[in-house]
Design a protein around this motif. Structure first.
Motif, PDB file in Angstrom:
ATOM      1  N   GLY A   1       0.765  -1.237   0.000  1.00  0.00           N
ATOM      2  CA  GLY A   1       0.000   0.000   0.000  1.00  0.00           C
ATOM      3  C   GLY A   1       0.795   1.286   0.000  1.00  0.00           C
ATOM      4  N   GLY A   2       0.368   2.201   0.875  1.00  0.00           N
ATOM      5  CA  GLY A   2       0.871   3.563   0.836  1.00  0.00           C
ATOM      6  C   GLY A   2       2.370   3.705   0.988  1.00  0.00           C
ATOM      7  N   ALA A   3       2.979   2.884   1.824  1.00  0.00           N
ATOM      8  CA  ALA A   3       4.429   2.989   2.019  1.00  0.00           C
ATOM      9  C   ALA A   3       5.168   2.669   0.722  1.00  0.00           C
ATOM     10  CB  ALA A   3       4.877   2.053   3.140  1.00  0.00           C
ATOM     11  N   VAL A   4       4.708   1.651   0.014  1.00  0.00           N
ATOM     12  CA  VAL A   4       5.336   1.276  -1.254  1.00  0.00           C
ATOM     13  C   VAL A   4       5.092   2.367  -2.291  1.00  0.00           C
ATOM     14  CG1 VAL A   4       5.510  -0.490  -3.031  1.00  0.00           C
ATOM     15  CG2 VAL A   4       4.933  -1.145  -0.678  1.00  0.00           C
ATOM     16  N   ARG A   5       3.874   2.843  -2.362  1.00  0.00           N
ATOM     17  CA  ARG A   5       3.525   3.925  -3.292  1.00  0.00           C
ATOM     18  C   ARG A   5       4.390   5.161  -3.068  1.00  0.00           C
ATOM     19  NH1 ARG A   5      -1.416   5.921  -0.961  1.00  0.00           N
ATOM     20  NH2 ARG A   5       0.070   7.170   0.239  1.00  0.00           N
ATOM     21  N   ASP A   6       4.500   5.576  -1.811  1.00  0.00           N
ATOM     22  CA  ASP A   6       5.256   6.791  -1.524  1.00  0.00           C
ATOM     23  C   ASP A   6       6.739   6.614  -1.802  1.00  0.00           C
ATOM     24  OD1 ASP A   6       2.908   8.016  -0.833  1.00  0.00           O
ATOM     25  OD2 ASP A   6       3.204   7.875   1.331  1.00  0.00           O
ATOM     26  N   TRP A   7       7.269   5.425  -1.536  1.00  0.00           N
ATOM     27  CA  TRP A   7       8.672   5.144  -1.844  1.00  0.00           C
ATOM     28  C   TRP A   7       8.916   5.256  -3.345  1.00  0.00           C
ATOM     29  CZ3 TRP A   7      10.250   0.248  -4.144  1.00  0.00           C
ATOM     30  CH2 TRP A   7      11.638   0.132  -4.298  1.00  0.00           C
ATOM     31  N   LEU A   8       8.041   4.658  -4.140  1.00  0.00           N
ATOM     32  CA  LEU A   8       8.194   4.728  -5.585  1.00  0.00           C
ATOM     33  C   LEU A   8       8.089   6.160  -6.099  1.00  0.00           C
ATOM     34  CD1 LEU A   8       6.081   1.634  -6.698  1.00  0.00           C
ATOM     35  CD2 LEU A   8       8.550   1.891  -6.890  1.00  0.00           C
ATOM     36  N   ALA A   9       7.225   6.951  -5.458  1.00  0.00           N
ATOM     37  CA  ALA A   9       7.015   8.334  -5.892  1.00  0.00           C
ATOM     38  C   ALA A   9       8.084   9.282  -5.370  1.00  0.00           C
ATOM     39  CB  ALA A   9       5.634   8.806  -5.432  1.00  0.00           C
ATOM     40  N   GLY A  10       8.971   8.779  -4.520  1.00  0.00           N
ATOM     41  CA  GLY A  10      10.004   9.639  -3.965  1.00  0.00           C
ATOM     42  C   GLY A  10       9.547  10.489  -2.806  1.00  0.00           C
ATOM     43  N   HIS A  11       8.393  10.143  -2.211  1.00  0.00           N
ATOM     44  CA  HIS A  11       7.880  10.869  -1.051  1.00  0.00           C
ATOM     45  C   HIS A  11       8.392  10.236   0.240  1.00  0.00           C
ATOM     46  CE1 HIS A  11       5.416  13.084  -3.748  1.00  0.00           C
ATOM     47  NE2 HIS A  11       4.475  12.171  -3.903  1.00  0.00           N
ATOM     48  N   LYS A  12       8.266  10.980   1.306  1.00  0.00           N
ATOM     49  CA  LYS A  12       8.590  10.436   2.620  1.00  0.00           C
ATOM     50  C   LYS A  12       7.662   9.271   2.935  1.00  0.00           C
ATOM     51  CE  LYS A  12       8.809  11.698   7.527  1.00  0.00           C
ATOM     52  NZ  LYS A  12       8.595  12.788   8.526  1.00  0.00           N
ATOM     53  N   ILE A  13       8.235   8.186   3.432  1.00  0.00           N
ATOM     54  CA  ILE A  13       7.438   7.005   3.770  1.00  0.00           C
ATOM     55  C   ILE A  13       6.836   7.177   5.157  1.00  0.00           C
ATOM     56  CG2 ILE A  13       7.523   4.515   4.209  1.00  0.00           C
ATOM     57  CD1 ILE A  13       9.821   4.370   2.207  1.00  0.00           C
ATOM     58  N   GLY A  14       5.539   6.938   5.255  1.00  0.00           N
ATOM     59  CA  GLY A  14       4.855   7.050   6.541  1.00  0.00           C
ATOM     60  C   GLY A  14       4.744   5.694   7.217  1.00  0.00           C
ATOM     61  N   ASP A  15       3.571   5.403   7.732  1.00  0.00           N
ATOM     62  CA  ASP A  15       3.355   4.140   8.440  1.00  0.00           C
ATOM     63  C   ASP A  15       3.505   2.947   7.494  1.00  0.00           C
ATOM     64  OD1 ASP A  15       2.837   5.538  10.761  1.00  0.00           O
ATOM     65  OD2 ASP A  15       0.658   5.504  10.489  1.00  0.00           O
ATOM     66  N   ILE A  16       4.035   1.877   8.036  1.00  0.00           N
ATOM     67  CA  ILE A  16       4.201   0.638   7.282  1.00  0.00           C
ATOM     68  C   ILE A  16       3.019  -0.281   7.561  1.00  0.00           C
ATOM     69  CG2 ILE A  16       5.625  -1.422   6.958  1.00  0.00           C
ATOM     70  CD1 ILE A  16       7.089   0.974   5.984  1.00  0.00           C
ATOM     71  N   ASP A  17       2.407  -0.773   6.503  1.00  0.00           N
ATOM     72  CA  ASP A  17       1.373  -1.801   6.597  1.00  0.00           C
ATOM     73  C   ASP A  17       1.886  -3.061   5.919  1.00  0.00           C
ATOM     74  OD1 ASP A  17      -0.492  -0.108   7.877  1.00  0.00           O
ATOM     75  OD2 ASP A  17      -1.164   0.674   5.940  1.00  0.00           O
ATOM     76  N   MET A  18       1.521  -4.208   6.483  1.00  0.00           N
ATOM     77  CA  MET A  18       1.926  -5.483   5.894  1.00  0.00           C
ATOM     78  C   MET A  18       0.705  -6.385   5.715  1.00  0.00           C
ATOM     79  SD  MET A  18       5.559  -6.365   7.811  1.00  0.00           S
ATOM     80  CE  MET A  18       5.979  -7.637   6.603  1.00  0.00           C
ATOM     81  N   ALA A  19       0.839  -7.313   4.792  1.00  0.00           N
ATOM     82  CA  ALA A  19      -0.169  -8.356   4.601  1.00  0.00           C
ATOM     83  C   ALA A  19       0.537  -9.702   4.664  1.00  0.00           C
ATOM     84  CB  ALA A  19      -0.875  -8.182   3.259  1.00  0.00           C
ATOM     85  N   VAL A  20      -0.211 -10.718   5.066  1.00  0.00           N
ATOM     86  CA  VAL A  20       0.358 -12.064   5.160  1.00  0.00           C
ATOM     87  C   VAL A  20      -0.669 -13.063   4.645  1.00  0.00           C
ATOM     88  CG1 VAL A  20      -0.412 -12.336   7.571  1.00  0.00           C
ATOM     89  CG2 VAL A  20       1.490 -13.734   6.686  1.00  0.00           C
ATOM     90  N   ALA A  21      -0.200 -14.021   3.850  1.00  0.00           N
ATOM     91  CA  ALA A  21      -1.095 -15.001   3.245  1.00  0.00           C
ATOM     92  C   ALA A  21      -1.296 -16.185   4.189  1.00  0.00           C
ATOM     93  CB  ALA A  21      -0.540 -15.464   1.902  1.00  0.00           C
ATOM     94  N   ALA A  22      -1.932 -15.891   5.315  1.00  0.00           N
ATOM     95  CA  ALA A  22      -2.243 -16.909   6.330  1.00  0.00           C
ATOM     96  C   ALA A  22      -3.311 -16.328   7.249  1.00  0.00           C
ATOM     97  CB  ALA A  22      -1.000 -17.287   7.128  1.00  0.00           C
ATOM     98  N   PRO A  23      -4.134 -17.161   7.880  1.00  0.00           N
ATOM     99  CA  PRO A  23      -5.126 -16.647   8.827  1.00  0.00           C
ATOM    100  C   PRO A  23      -4.458 -15.830   9.918  1.00  0.00           C
ATOM    101  CG  PRO A  23      -5.577 -18.941   8.302  1.00  0.00           C
ATOM    102  CD  PRO A  23      -4.232 -18.631   7.709  1.00  0.00           C
ATOM    103  N   ILE A  24      -5.017 -14.693  10.227  1.00  0.00           N
ATOM    104  CA  ILE A  24      -4.349 -13.753  11.128  1.00  0.00           C
ATOM    105  C   ILE A  24      -4.206 -14.313  12.539  1.00  0.00           C
ATOM    106  CG2 ILE A  24      -6.410 -12.504  11.877  1.00  0.00           C
ATOM    107  CD1 ILE A  24      -2.959 -11.019  10.934  1.00  0.00           C
ATOM    108  N   ASP A  25      -5.153 -15.126  12.990  1.00  0.00           N
ATOM    109  CA  ASP A  25      -5.034 -15.732  14.318  1.00  0.00           C
ATOM    110  C   ASP A  25      -3.780 -16.603  14.413  1.00  0.00           C
ATOM    111  OD1 ASP A  25      -7.343 -14.560  15.225  1.00  0.00           O
ATOM    112  OD2 ASP A  25      -8.611 -16.284  14.753  1.00  0.00           O
TER     113      ASP A  25
END
Length: 287
Positions: A38-62
């Motif tokens: 999401g946003g962190a990757v987008r901002d990095w590619l755009a050359g903007h300051k990176i804000g909060d990091i969000d992650m996703a994982v391909a497994a049940p969150i529990d």
């Protein structure tokens, strides 16, 4: 599809923070793929300051939350209904969400279910420029052409604009917020048509969600463009219950507010005061 890693001219890899690196390692050791999204990757590619990091994982969150706790990380169940937890260590924190699909939407909230399909996870996101991922090897994963849109200054919804808006009406306000920053090529025709056609759906959003989005919309530079789009599409009247004096927030006034306040919290309140008609403040506060 996999694309080159860098939109900007630097050769630096994505700066993975220590907490994200630990999550990559813990998930990977258990056979689960995790990605920064999401946003962190987008901002990095755009050359903007990176804000909060969000992650996703391909497994049940529990399951993943249990692995992280066993490894000594603090895990807060901030949004289990949506497949999300907050992971904390040494003052760092990030949100971790299971890959998922929407099984039911009503324009305000979604019922989600786990799916380990990364393509399906990307397909449920709002804009192509937010459906960008960095994997544990630092490789950019771009299944929907988000990097090309970022390069071209095109802000467009994933898939069908109308469907994305029907799933969550807040996405219309988000489109207005992101346009000045990432829509240099102008308003996408399909997006504009969806905003005008579906603007009335914004009346069903909670005041809390609208206030949160408006504070961000009015904090950024180029807010005059966002406010103009809100008014032009009818979103202002539906979401806020008032008519905004969008013409009063000229580029010169917008720049003056930015010069004094930057992106600090008071900036959005000053801009809101500029565009609010006399007598509308009380009604706006109630909304």
């Amino acid at each position: 599809m996999v694309t080159d890693r860098h939109h900007n001219s630097t050769a630096d890899p994505f700066p993975v923070p220590p907490l994200a690196a630990r999550i990559f390692a813990i998930a990977g050791a258990a056979g689960h793929e995790a990605r920064i999204v999401g946003g962190a990757v987008r901002d990095w590619l755009a050359g903007h300051k990176i804000g909060d990091i969000d992650m996703a994982v391909a497994a049940p969150i529990d399951n993943v939350a249990a692995l992280l706790r066993d490894a000594g990380l603090k895990v807060i169940d901030t949004g289990l209904d949506h497949g999300t937890v907050t992971v904390v260590e040494d003052g760092q924190h990030l949100e971790l969400t299971q890959t998922r699909i929407d099984v039911e939407t009503d324009g305000r909230h979604a019922v989600v279910a786990f799916s380990d399909d990364w393509a399906a996870d990307a397909a449920r996101r709002d804009f192509t420029i937010n459906a960008l991922y960095i994997d544990s090897a630092g490789q950019l994963e771009d299944p929907l052409g988000g990097q090309a849109d970022l390069d071209a200054g095109i802000l467009r919804f994933v898939g069908t604009a109308r469907q994305r808006v029907e799933e969550d009406a807040l996405r219309m306000l988000r489109y207005c917020r992101f346009l000045p920053r990432f829509g240099g090529a102008g308003t996408d025709d399909a997006a504009l048509a969806a905003l005008r056609e579906q603007a009335g759906r914004a009346a069903g959003l909670s005041g809390e969600r609208i206030a949160s989005e408006m504070s961000r919309l009015l904090s950024g530079r180029g807010a005059a463009v966002a406010v103009g789009l809100l008014q032009d599409t009818g979103l202002a009247g539906a979401a806020l219950g008032v008519t905004l004096q969008s013409g009063r927030l000229t580029p010169e006034k917008d720049q003056a507010v930015a010069a004094v306040f930057g992106d600090d919290h008071p900036a959005w309140l000053v801009r809101l005061a500029v565009i609010t008609r006399p007598g509308d403040a009380a009604g706006l506060a109630v909304r």
